[in-house]
Motif scaffolding. Structure first.
Motif, PDB file in Angstrom:
ATOM      1  N   ASP A   1     -13.434   3.755   8.024  1.00 47.12           N
ATOM      2  CA  ASP A   1     -13.047   4.216   7.093  1.00 47.12           C
ATOM      3  C   ASP A   1     -13.912   4.537   5.623  1.00 47.12           C
ATOM      4  O   ASP A   1     -14.308   5.152   5.007  1.00 47.12           O
ATOM      5  CB  ASP A   1     -11.847   3.176   6.280  1.00 47.12           C
ATOM      6  CG  ASP A   1     -10.382   3.525   7.383  1.00 47.12           C
ATOM      7  OD1 ASP A   1     -10.002   4.832   7.192  1.00 47.12           O
ATOM      8  OD2 ASP A   1     -10.625   2.895   8.120  1.00 47.12           O
TER       9      ASP A   1
ATOM     10  N   LYS B   1      -7.368   4.844  -5.533  1.00 45.98           N
ATOM     11  CA  LYS B   1      -8.354   5.438  -5.489  1.00 45.98           C
ATOM     12  C   LYS B   1      -9.751   5.039  -5.356  1.00 45.98           C
ATOM     13  O   LYS B   1      -9.585   4.494  -6.245  1.00 45.98           O
ATOM     14  CB  LYS B   1      -8.324   6.747  -7.046  1.00 45.98           C
ATOM     15  CG  LYS B   1      -7.118   7.810  -6.555  1.00 45.98           C
ATOM     16  CD  LYS B   1      -7.079   8.324  -7.840  1.00 45.98           C
ATOM     17  CE  LYS B   1      -5.850   9.553  -7.916  1.00 45.98           C
ATOM     18  NZ  LYS B   1      -6.534  10.783  -8.841  1.00 45.98           N
TER      19      LYS B   1
ATOM     20  N   LYS C   1      -7.018   7.323   2.123  1.00 44.33           N
ATOM     21  CA  LYS C   1      -6.147   7.774   3.017  1.00 44.33           C
ATOM     22  C   LYS C   1      -6.994   6.904   4.418  1.00 44.33           C
ATOM     23  O   LYS C   1      -7.451   8.399   4.557  1.00 44.33           O
ATOM     24  CB  LYS C   1      -5.534   9.584   3.135  1.00 44.33           C
ATOM     25  CG  LYS C   1      -5.357   9.421   2.029  1.00 44.33           C
ATOM     26  CD  LYS C   1      -4.701  11.767   2.528  1.00 44.33           C
ATOM     27  CE  LYS C   1      -3.708  12.433   1.189  1.00 44.33           C
ATOM     28  NZ  LYS C   1      -3.212  13.842   1.607  1.00 44.33           N
TER      29      LYS C   1
ATOM     30  N   GLU D   1      -3.129   4.407   9.773  1.00 38.97           N
ATOM     31  CA  GLU D   1      -2.441   3.329   8.301  1.00 38.97           C
ATOM     32  C   GLU D   1      -2.321   2.315   7.612  1.00 38.97           C
ATOM     33  O   GLU D   1      -1.979   1.950   6.862  1.00 38.97           O
ATOM     34  CB  GLU D   1      -0.603   4.361   8.382  1.00 38.97           C
ATOM     35  CG  GLU D   1      -0.024   3.826   7.454  1.00 38.97           C
ATOM     36  CD  GLU D   1       1.859   3.930   7.566  1.00 38.97           C
ATOM     37  OE1 GLU D   1       2.755   3.683   6.813  1.00 38.97           O
ATOM     38  OE2 GLU D   1       1.921   3.994   8.396  1.00 38.97           O
TER      39      GLU D   1
ATOM     40  N   TYR E   1       0.777  -1.258   0.375  1.00 40.16           N
ATOM     41  CA  TYR E   1       0.027   0.552   0.404  1.00 40.16           C
ATOM     42  C   TYR E   1       0.943   0.936  -0.198  1.00 40.16           C
ATOM     43  O   TYR E   1       0.265   2.573   0.350  1.00 40.16           O
ATOM     44  CB  TYR E   1      -0.526  -0.088   1.508  1.00 40.16           C
ATOM     45  CG  TYR E   1      -0.356   0.255   2.469  1.00 40.16           C
ATOM     46  CD1 TYR E   1       0.296   1.173   3.382  1.00 40.16           C
ATOM     47  CD2 TYR E   1      -0.178  -0.629   3.297  1.00 40.16           C
ATOM     48  CE1 TYR E   1       1.165   1.839   4.186  1.00 40.16           C
ATOM     49  CE2 TYR E   1       0.410  -1.037   4.634  1.00 40.16           C
ATOM     50  CZ  TYR E   1       1.011   0.295   5.024  1.00 40.16           C
ATOM     51  OH  TYR E   1       0.983  -0.097   6.617  1.00 40.16           O
ATOM     52  N   GLN E   2       1.796   1.374   0.406  1.00 39.75           N
ATOM     53  CA  GLN E   2       3.324   2.214   0.173  1.00 39.75           C
ATOM     54  C   GLN E   2       3.319   2.429  -0.874  1.00 39.75           C
ATOM     55  O   GLN E   2       4.224   4.146  -1.578  1.00 39.75           O
ATOM     56  CB  GLN E   2       4.250   1.579   1.555  1.00 39.75           C
ATOM     57  CG  GLN E   2       3.613   2.342   3.004  1.00 39.75           C
ATOM     58  CD  GLN E   2       5.069   1.257   3.697  1.00 39.75           C
ATOM     59  OE1 GLN E   2       5.602   0.248   3.351  1.00 39.75           O
ATOM     60  NE2 GLN E   2       5.295   2.358   4.752  1.00 39.75           N
TER      61      GLN E   2
ATOM     62  N   GLN F   1      -1.079   4.136  -4.701  1.00 41.24           N
ATOM     63  CA  GLN F   1      -1.884   5.204  -5.250  1.00 41.24           C
ATOM     64  C   GLN F   1      -3.293   4.744  -5.044  1.00 41.24           C
ATOM     65  O   GLN F   1      -3.765   4.681  -6.540  1.00 41.24           O
ATOM     66  CB  GLN F   1      -1.647   6.084  -5.964  1.00 41.24           C
ATOM     67  CG  GLN F   1      -0.331   6.677  -5.486  1.00 41.24           C
ATOM     68  CD  GLN F   1      -0.223   7.499  -4.349  1.00 41.24           C
ATOM     69  OE1 GLN F   1      -0.877   8.827  -4.299  1.00 41.24           O
ATOM     70  NE2 GLN F   1       0.457   7.124  -3.577  1.00 41.24           N
TER      71      GLN F   1
END
Length: 494
Positions: free
Chosen positions: A243, A10, A23, A27, A4-5, A8
């Motif tokens: 989330d 969406k 986001k 984390e 996940y780092q 990206q």
């Protein structure tokens, strides 16, 4: 370093109608709530599409390395027949019609739901709370809403004061509805005299003497409102702010809109960062409906026992068909569409099975690393499974070119091709390689069942109908359904 780092992701957020960079609040850990089934009937294919769509989301988040707490509830009380506040509870109505205890109905259809979800290879949620198991939490939520001035008691029921809430907050932010217009367009309706405004919705309903499902509360015996249940269960397990909240498009209003209002009224916080909604499934171009008969159940697809399809189709082919469309688009189910999906699925599995036959060279003429990123790009674009599947078929094309000797690949790149293809096919899309005859066990099973079908045909020819029926019924108990037609007798595993 976690995936996940590097990626990206969406997500299309229904709250603002735009794709947003994901986001998480924390984390590593993600909280996701999805509205589960109301267990009063067999789960239909449209419902399954929603749960398969969020299984894809769950699988991809886990694949990226997130720790996900996935909560999906069971609604076993409080969901009225017309999704409103009046009328009859769906489960209570079914219990009355079938002369059963409501919890017998709940148990029967909860088991069916879990069996179907398992056949579709969906991962079970982290927590699966029931509405009846959280009555205390719901009463406490109502108390908080009353204390904050956004609810009122009326004749043993408690209603949410939408007009008062709208003065301090914004009711309609998810569905884009304007409360002033709603009030202006509403006529006085019979049966709403307990409410201050027709838009107000029930948090707690007084149980009439004949109502079976009832619990004591500060306002008298009653049962919770449908919208309240999800607010109480989601916040209990995910906190006041989490989330992702998902569900079918049909739940956006009023169910999810009311959830937002209840959360803000009880905690003062907006509950969810990303609202996600899966679109509907149509059948032969028309809305699925039990009342019109334009409807098909998953088991009818798997067994072939229906008037719509030419033959049975396996759960994994049906899942593949569903994932060939983006979760936010309308998907039409038809015989031609699922037949095409089966052909595509078989091509994909045959290519994966043939990976071991490919010879490696000292150099690669294919850029496997770039192709791998294209697979991630598809899923990073709001979980775009049809684009991912198109990329997987690009992988199939690579395999066919390599088999024909038209391209070359190193051992390292072949390993990357194989690993990527298998991970996205099996771990992310959740497909299973169940091509007929894949292993000796399936061959033996087919031979055994065909032997029993031969014995049954002989019994019927001898007019020994008792033995014939016994073979059919005992096979059915084992999950094997046989079907007689002019062409002969076939079987399917259900």
């Amino acid at each position: 370093m976690h995936l996940y780092q590097e990626q990206q992701l969406k997500i299309y957020n229904s709250l603002n109608g735009d794709k947003e960079l994901f986001k998480p609040i924390h984390e590593v850990s993600i909280g996701m709530y999805v509205c589960g089934p109301t267990v009063y009937s067999n789960v239909h294919l449209g419902n399954c599409r929603t749960f398969i769509s969020f299984d894809l989301v769950y699988r991809y988040l886990k694949h990226l390395g997130y720790k996900v707490r996935y909560v999906r509830n069971i609604t076993d009380v409080g969901h009225m027949v017309d999704d409103g506040d009046d009328g009859e509870d769906k489960i209570a109505k079914k219990a009355r019609l079938e002369k059963l205890e409501p919890m017998e109905v709940v148990q029967q259809y909860s088991i069916d739901f879990h069996q179907i979800m398992e056949l579709f290879n969906t991962l079970p949620p982290s927590i699966e709370p029931t509405a009846t198991g959280h009555i205390i939490e719901q009463i406490e939520t109502i108390k908080a809403i009353i204390d904050n001035g956004y609810a009122y008691e009326s004749e043993g029921s408690v209603y949410f004061d939408v007009v008062k809430f709208n003065k301090d907050h914004k009711y309609g932010k998810l569905s884009g509805r304007d409360i002033e217009e709603m009030i202006a367009n509403t006529r006085d309706l019979a049966g709403q005299t307990e409410k201050r405004n027709p838009q107000d919705f029930a948090l707690w309903k007084k149980a009439e003497p004949q109502h079976i499902m009832r619990w004591p509360s500060p306002w008298g015996d009653g049962f919770p409102g449908w919208h309240l249940e999800c607010t109480s269960m989601s916040t209990k397990y995910l906190g006041n702010h989490f989330d992702i909240h998902g569900g079918g498009m049909d739940l956006k209003f009023p169910h999810h809109e009311c959830e937002i209002a209840q959360n803000e009224a009880s905690t003062g916080q907006t509950p969810v960062n990303y609202w996600m909604h899966a679109n509907m499934l149509t059948l032969n171009g028309k809305k699925m409906s039990k009342s019109t008969g334009n409807n098909i159940l998953p088991r009818e697809i798997f067994s072939g026992n229906n008037t719509i399809l030419s033959k049975p189709f396996s759960p994994t082919v049906t899942r593949f068909f569903i994932l060939q469309a983006h979760y936010r688009s309308i998907l039409d189910f038809s015989n031609d569409a699922i037949e095409a999906a089966e052909k595509g699925f078989n091509r994909l599995m045959e290519a994966i099975d043939s990976l071991d036959t490919i010879k490696t060279q000292e150099k690669s003429s294919l850029d496997i690393t770039a192709w791998k990123q294209l697979c991630y790009d598809a899923m990073n674009d709001d979980f775009n499974s049809p684009i991912l599947i198109a990329q997987l078929f690009e992988g199939v094309r690579f395999i066919n070119l390599l088999k024909d000797g038209k391209e070359t690949i190193t051992a390292k790149d072949l390993e990357l091709l194989s690993k990527t293809l298998k991970e996205f096919t099996f771990d992310v899309l959740g497909l299973k390689n169940d091509l007929a005859g894949n292993d000796s066990t399936s061959d033996k099973l087919e031979g055994l069942v065909n032997m029993l079908i031969g014995m049954r045909n002989e019994a019927r020819a001898n007019k020994d109908y008792a033995l014939s029926d016994q073979i059919r019924d005992q096979l059915k108990e084992l999950g094997i359904e046989i079907k007689d037609s002019k062409e002969g007798t076939t079987f399917s595993i259900v």
